[in-house]
Design an enzyme around this catalytic site. Structure first.
Site, mmCIF file in Angstrom:
data_model
loop_
_atom_site.group_PDB
_atom_site.id
_atom_site.type_symbol
_atom_site.label_atom_id
_atom_site.label_comp_id
_atom_site.label_asym_id
_atom_site.label_seq_id
_atom_site.Cartn_x
_atom_site.Cartn_y
_atom_site.Cartn_z
ATOM 1 N N GLY B 146 -10.648 -27.013 -31.823
ATOM 2 C CA GLY B 146 -11.804 -27.098 -32.702
ATOM 3 C C GLY B 146 -13.082 -27.236 -31.898
ATOM 4 O O GLY B 146 -13.054 -27.617 -30.730
ATOM 5 N N CYS B 147 -14.196 -26.927 -32.527
ATOM 6 C CA CYS B 147 -15.463 -26.991 -31.795
ATOM 7 C C CYS B 147 -15.808 -28.432 -31.421
ATOM 8 O O CYS B 147 -16.189 -28.729 -30.289
ATOM 9 C CB CYS B 147 -16.589 -26.341 -32.592
ATOM 10 S SG CYS B 147 -16.787 -26.916 -34.288
ATOM 11 N N TYR B 148 -15.670 -29.357 -32.395
ATOM 12 C CA TYR B 148 -15.959 -30.759 -32.082
ATOM 13 C C TYR B 148 -15.035 -31.311 -30.999
ATOM 14 O O TYR B 148 -15.494 -31.911 -30.021
ATOM 15 C CB TYR B 148 -15.852 -31.616 -33.346
ATOM 16 C CG TYR B 148 -17.010 -31.496 -34.300
ATOM 17 C CD1 TYR B 148 -18.314 -31.737 -33.887
ATOM 18 C CD2 TYR B 148 -16.805 -31.176 -35.638
ATOM 19 C CE1 TYR B 148 -19.378 -31.649 -34.767
ATOM 20 C CE2 TYR B 148 -17.858 -31.086 -36.533
ATOM 21 C CZ TYR B 148 -19.155 -31.323 -36.104
ATOM 22 O OH TYR B 148 -20.200 -31.254 -36.978
ATOM 23 N N THR B 150 -13.481 -29.763 -28.654
ATOM 24 C CA THR B 150 -13.781 -29.175 -27.345
ATOM 25 C C THR B 150 -14.839 -30.000 -26.615
ATOM 26 O O THR B 150 -14.647 -30.404 -25.466
ATOM 27 C CB THR B 150 -14.266 -27.715 -27.518
ATOM 28 O OG1 THR B 150 -13.182 -26.927 -28.026
ATOM 29 C CG2 THR B 150 -14.735 -27.127 -26.195
ATOM 30 N N ALA B 151 -15.955 -30.279 -27.293
ATOM 31 C CA ALA B 151 -17.019 -31.033 -26.636
ATOM 32 C C ALA B 151 -16.597 -32.480 -26.394
ATOM 33 O O ALA B 151 -16.810 -33.033 -25.306
ATOM 34 C CB ALA B 151 -18.291 -30.983 -27.480
#
Lengths: 348, 348, 348, 348
Positions: B146-148, B150-151
C-alpha cells in the site's frame, strides 16, 4: 461605541483585526497604522476587507488621543516598544506577537533578555477557554496566543491531568507565515507540496509547556500545507490510565460545555469547517488497538489563531459580550454525517 | 524485450503502469485492459501518458498469449480471480491491490475468508528494501505494498529493533483515493482543506504489524491533503534506549547504503522533492527536548506507492536491472540547503 | 558528448535547463553558474532535479574552457553582457531572456537603446515551428521566445494569412513569474484567485507583432492562475473569409504535419495534458453562432515556454536530432475522449 | 420576520441560500428540503454553514403552511414542477435554475418544449442592475440568472449601445459545477490544470442574447479553473466608435452610480476580492494599441452568481431593504493600489 486602534494593520492578522473591528456592533475603528504601507488606504492593500481608512505612520500620542484600546499586530520582537508606549498612555492592549506570551524565564530561554519585564509580568495569556477568562477581563495587557498553541492547547487542555505524554503533529496554511514574500511562501514552493519544518524544536512549544506544565513531554512538529487559511493539530496522547472513547467524549463535553467557540464533533474536523470563524472544532476519541487518545483540533489560523481571538479578548477587557462581532458560535452536538468530503473514497 | 500486460489500466495507478512499461527500455507493453472504458484508447482517458493502445476487455487467454507477465491494478477485492487466472496460465504477476499483501490470518481479520489461500501463501510482499529482494526475484506473484505502508515502513524499518512504540501521522494527496468520483474526491471537498479520516483504525495498519512485528504498538492516522500526488509519513518513535541524532543518522545510512531508491536528506523532505520518481526521501533525527526519534518519509503515492514500485518488483522478477526504466535514483548525501520553500518565513 | 554550460542555473528555467542537459544522451553538463546562490550545490536549491553540481560564479573564460555552447537564463536586461562575452569566445548560445528576441526598432520601443545591436542583428528567433528551423541550425545565437508568445504564436501561425484580428486571452501558472519572492507570487495572493494583469499592454505583444506582421491588431491579456506550471492561450480570431471547422482543422493539420512537438487534439486541451513536456497541444475550431475561429494552445511554460524549447534549439544548433533528450513527442490524431476532467459536470 | 423555505438545500447553492436566510435580520428560515439527503441535518452535510435544521422531503403543502416565500435550488430541468406547485399555493418564488430564465422561444431552442409556458411568461429575470429592479419588486416568480451571465452582463451592460461585437472569456471555480461528483469535478482532474469546455456553444449565451439584444454577436467561452469559489469574465469589446479609457470609466461610473453591489476598481479585479460577497467588481479600460474596450468582472459564483443574488431578489420582492443580510456593499472609488498579488513579479 468603544474606540479601538489597530497598530500594524498592513499584515494579514492586523488587516483582519481592522476588518473585524470595523464591522463590530460595539466597537469603532479609530485608526489604522502601518510602517511601509503608510499613506495607502487599507482597501488598496486588501480590497477584500473593504476598510477604506488610510494607514498612518504609528504615533503613540495620536493613537492615544483617538482610541481607548489597541490591537497590536507587529512582528515578533518589534512589539515591545509599541505596546509599552500605548500602555503608558493608558490604553488597553491586545498584542498578537510572541513578545508578551511567555513568563520571563521561558521567554529568555528562546529570545534573550526582555526589554520590558515589568510589563511582561502584567500580561495575561489570552486563551479564555484555558481558565484565563477572568484574568483577561481585568487585564490591561493581553498576549494573544500563537496559532499553533491555540489549537494544540484547546486539544490537550481537558486531558492535562491524564496525559503521560503527547505528540502534536500540526499542519498550517501559508497565511500563518505572514505577508512577507520569501522562498517559503512562494506559490511554487508550496503548491502540490507538504513540508515539515523546525522539527527539532519550534518556539511555540514553550507556550505548551507553560500552560500544560513542564512535566508533560510534548513533541510538537509543524508542517506547511498548500492552503491559505486553516490549521489542524493532530494530537496523540498516551493516557496515564485506560480511557474509553466514551470517557474521552465526556471529558471534553464537560470541559467545554459553556464555551461559545469550542465545537465538539462526532467525527474528525476539516479546516474548511471553521474557515473564517472564531471556532475551534474538536474531535476526541481512542484508538482501540493501542488505547491512545487521539484529538484533532481545527481552527482558522488567522481568526481563532490570531485576529478574531484578539477581538474575543478585547470584548472581555472592555466589558462587551464575549461573542459579539465574531460571527458563528459553536453548534452543540455537531454531527459528522455524510458531509461532502467525509464519505468513502479515500486513499486505502 | 519482455512482453508485459497491464490489467486494469484505466485507473490512476494502472494507467501509470502502462506508461512506465511503454517507455521501459527492456519491456514492451503487450496490451492494456479495462472494464468500463474498454474500447477507448488509453490516451483518450489519459492524454498526458501518451499511450495510444486501445483498452480491451479482460480475457485471460488473450493476455496469456501476448504477455509473459502482468501488472494488475484492480480495486481491492476484485483482484483475486484475475490474478488467479493469470497465474494459472503461467504469467508472473505483480498485483497492486490489497488482496495478496497480508498473511492469511491478518487478511481474514479485516476482509473475511480469502478466496485463494494457496496463492496467497505464495505471494511475496513487494518492498525490496525490507529484505524481500531475493524472494521477489524468485516469486511468481508479488503483492505491491500500500502507499501508506510503503512510506511508513521505509521510515520505521531501520528502527524496528529499537522502537518501543511509534506514531505515524500520514498525509496523502487525492490521487491515492483512485479515479472514482465521490464526495470525498470532489475538488470542493478537498481544496483549502485537510481532513483526518479512519482515525480509529485504517486497514493499512495490518501491513505495518506484519512487517514490523506485532509487539510494536503502532498508531496510524491518515489525512487527506489538497494536492494531487504525494505522500508524507511523519513518524514519532519512542526508542528503547537513548539515541543521539548522530546514532539515528548512522542507523539509516547503514540500512540504506546500497538502496537506489531511498534518499537520505539532512533536512525534512517535501513531497515535491520526489514527485514523479520512484524515490523515498527520508530525514531522521532526534527531538532534543524529548529524546523522541522523528522520521519523515516522502514518496509519490502513485509512483513508489504504487505503479513504479510494481515495475521495480517486475524488474527483479524478470531479471532486468532493478532500477531500469524508473528514472531518477537517489542522490547520495542529499543536502537540505537553501531550497526554495525551505527558508525562513513559516507560521511562527 | 557535446559540453554545455548553463549560466544562471538557480532560477526556475535555468535549473530545468541544467536538469535537461544532465539527462540528455548527447549533451554533457559542463558547469552551472549562479549569482547569489554560487557555492551551493544545485540539488540543495532544487532537490527535485537531482543535479549534484556546484553552482559557480560566472567567469566567461572558465565557461569557455569547459563548454562549446551555453544556455543563458538571466533576468531580462542582464543577459546582454553575459551573452556578448560568451559569443566573443566562440560559444554557441541560446538566451532565454527578452534581450535578443526583438528586431532593434521593436526592442527600443519597449526597452530603450540596445547595448549590443550588432549581436542583436545576428540573433535568430528560436521558434522552429514558425519557419525558423533552418536559421536556427546555422545560428550562433538564438533567442528563446517568451512563454506567452510561444503558445500564442503556435496557435495563430496557421491562420496568419486569414485573420483580420485576434484576441489572445492568456492564462499562466506562477512559475512563469520566476523564483523571486514578491507579493504577487506569495501563495496567499494566488491561491483561490485569478488575476488579469498588464491589461493595457504587455511587452510580449511585440513578439506577436514581429512574427505575425504589424497589420494584424492582436489584443493580448495575461492572467495569473493558481497553478505552478502550465500556460493556456485562448485565441479568438475573426477570419477574413468564412471558414468551416473542417477548413480550420485541415489548415492546422497541414501546417503542423511534421512537427514532433505540436499535438493537434479534437477537443480543448488542458495544461495538465502537456505538463513537463516540450509539447504544444492545440485545438482549433469555429464557433457556429459567430463564425469566429477559436484556438486553444496549451504548453508547460517552463518547458516549451522556456527550458525545453531552448534545448530543442540547441539540438538544432549542434546537429543533434531535434527531439533528443526532450521526452514525449506528439500523439498523432490525439483524441478528446472521455478523459477524466473532460466529462459532463461543469458550471452550467 | 418573513418566513422563507429553501427547497433543494443540499446542493452548494441551496445550502448557501439556507445559511443566508438563517442569518438574515428580517427573514426566518422556515424549512429546508432535500431529495437524497432528507433526514439529515443540514449541518451534517455542510458543517461550515452551521444550520442545524433537518432536511425534509419536499411536500408543497407542508412548505406552503410554513412559508410565504421560497428559494428553489433544483437542478436545471427539475425545477418546473416544484416552482409550479409553490406558485399555485401563493408563495413568492426565486428559482435558481435555468428553467425560467429565458423567453419561451429562446428556451425551446436549447431545451425543447417548456412544461409551464404560462408561468414562464410571468417570470422576471433577476438581475436588478439590468433595469429589472421594479419588475422584480412586483414579481411573484423571479429567475435567478446564471453565474456566467451575471458577470458577463454586468460587464457589458453599460456598453450595450456602443459595442459592435464582444468576446467573453469566462473562468469559473469548480463549485459552479455543483455538488455532484464526476470525473470533471474530481480533484485530480482540476488541480494544476485549466480547461476550456463547451467551446462551440454554451447555453448561457442565450441569456446574453436575451438581455443584450440579438444583434450583438457575442462569443462566450467558459474555462474551469483550479479554485473553489470565484468567477471572472474577461470581456473584449469592439466599440462602434472610438472611446477613450476616460469615456469608458465615465460610462460605467454613470451606469452603476447607485448600485450597492457593483464595485468599480481602477485596476483589474481578482476573484479573491469578492469571495463570499454579493459584489461584482469591475475594471473597464481601453487597450491603447487596438482601441478595444476591455472589461473584467469578478464575482463569487455561489454568491452573486447564485445564492446571494437570489436573496437580493427576494429582499426586493418582500419589500425588505435590498442590501439587507448580504454583507459587504461596494466601496466607492475602489483603488487598485499595491495590493498583495497586484505587484510587479508576473510571468513576463
Amino acid at each position: 461605541m468603544r474606540r479601538v486602534a489597530v497598530v500594524g494593520a498592513a499584515g494579514f492578522a492586523g488587516a483582519l483585526c481592522a476588518a473585524l473591528v470595523a464591522r463590530h456592533p460595539s466597537l469603532e475603528l479609530a485608526c489604522v497604522t502601518a510602517r511601509s504601507d503608510a499613506g495607502l488606504r487599507l482597501d488598496q492593500v486588501y480590497p477584500r476587507h473593504r476598510v477604506a481608512l488610510e494607514l498612518e505612520p504609528f504615533q503613540p500620542d495620536a493613537v492615544a488621543e483617538r482610541a481607548e484600546a489597541a490591537l497590536v499586530a507587529y512582528p515578533h520582537g518589534a512589539s515591545i516598544p509599541v505596546v509599552s508606549e500605548l500602555h503608558a498612555r493608558g490604553l488597553k492592549v491586545v498584542d498578537l506577537s510572541a513578545d508578551f506570551r511567555l513568563e520571563q524565564h521561558r521567554y529568555e530561554r528562546f529570545y534573550g533578555p526582555h526589554a520590558a519585564p515589568g510589563l511582561l509580568a502584567e500580561a495575561v495569556y489570552g486563551l479564555p477557554e484555558l481558565g484565563h477568562r477572568d484574568a483577561i477581563r481585568h487585564a490591561e495587557l493581553v498576549a494573544g496566543p500563537g496559532c499553533y498553541p491555540t489549537a494544540a492547547l484547546l486539544a490537550l487542555w481537558p486531558l492535562r491531568e491524564l496525559m503521560s505524554d503527547a505528540i502534536v503533529d500540526a499542519k498550517s496554511g501559508v497565511s500563518g507565515a505572514g505577508r512577507e514574500a520569501t522562498g517559503t511562501t512562494h506559490f511554487v514552493s508550496v503548491a502540490e507540496n507538504v513540508n515539515p519544518y523546525k522539527v527539532e524544536g519550534h518556539r511555540h512549544r514553550a507556550e505548551l509547556d507553560q500552560e500544560l506544565g513542564e512535566a508533560k513531554p510534548v513533541t510538537f512538529t509543524p508542517h506547511l500545507l498548500p492552503l491559505d487559511q486553516g490549521l489542524l493539530a493532530s494530537c496523540y496522547v498516551t493516557p496515564v490510565r485506560e480511557l474509553s472513547a466514551a470517557d474521552v467524549r465526556e471529558l471534553f463535553a464537560t470541559a467545554y460545555a459553556d464555551e461559545p467557540f469550542v465545537e465538539l464533533a462526532e467525527g474528525p474536523p476539516g479546516v474548511r469547517d471553521v474557515r473564517e470563524t472564531n471556532l475551534c472544532r474538536i474531535h476526541a476519541t481512542v484508538e482501540p488497538a493501542t488505547g491512545r487518545v487521539l484529538v484533532f483540533a481545527a481552527i482558522d489560523n488567522l481568526w481563532k489563531g490570531a485576529a478574531s481571538q484578539a477581538v474575543q479578548d478585547l470584548n472581555l477587557m472592555l466589558g462587551v459580550p464575549e461573542a459579539e462581532g465574531l460571527g458563528a458560535t459553536a453548534t452543540r452536538a455537531a454531527a459528522p454525517g455524510r458531509a461532502p468530503g467525509r464519505t468513502e473514497q479515500v486513499p486505502s
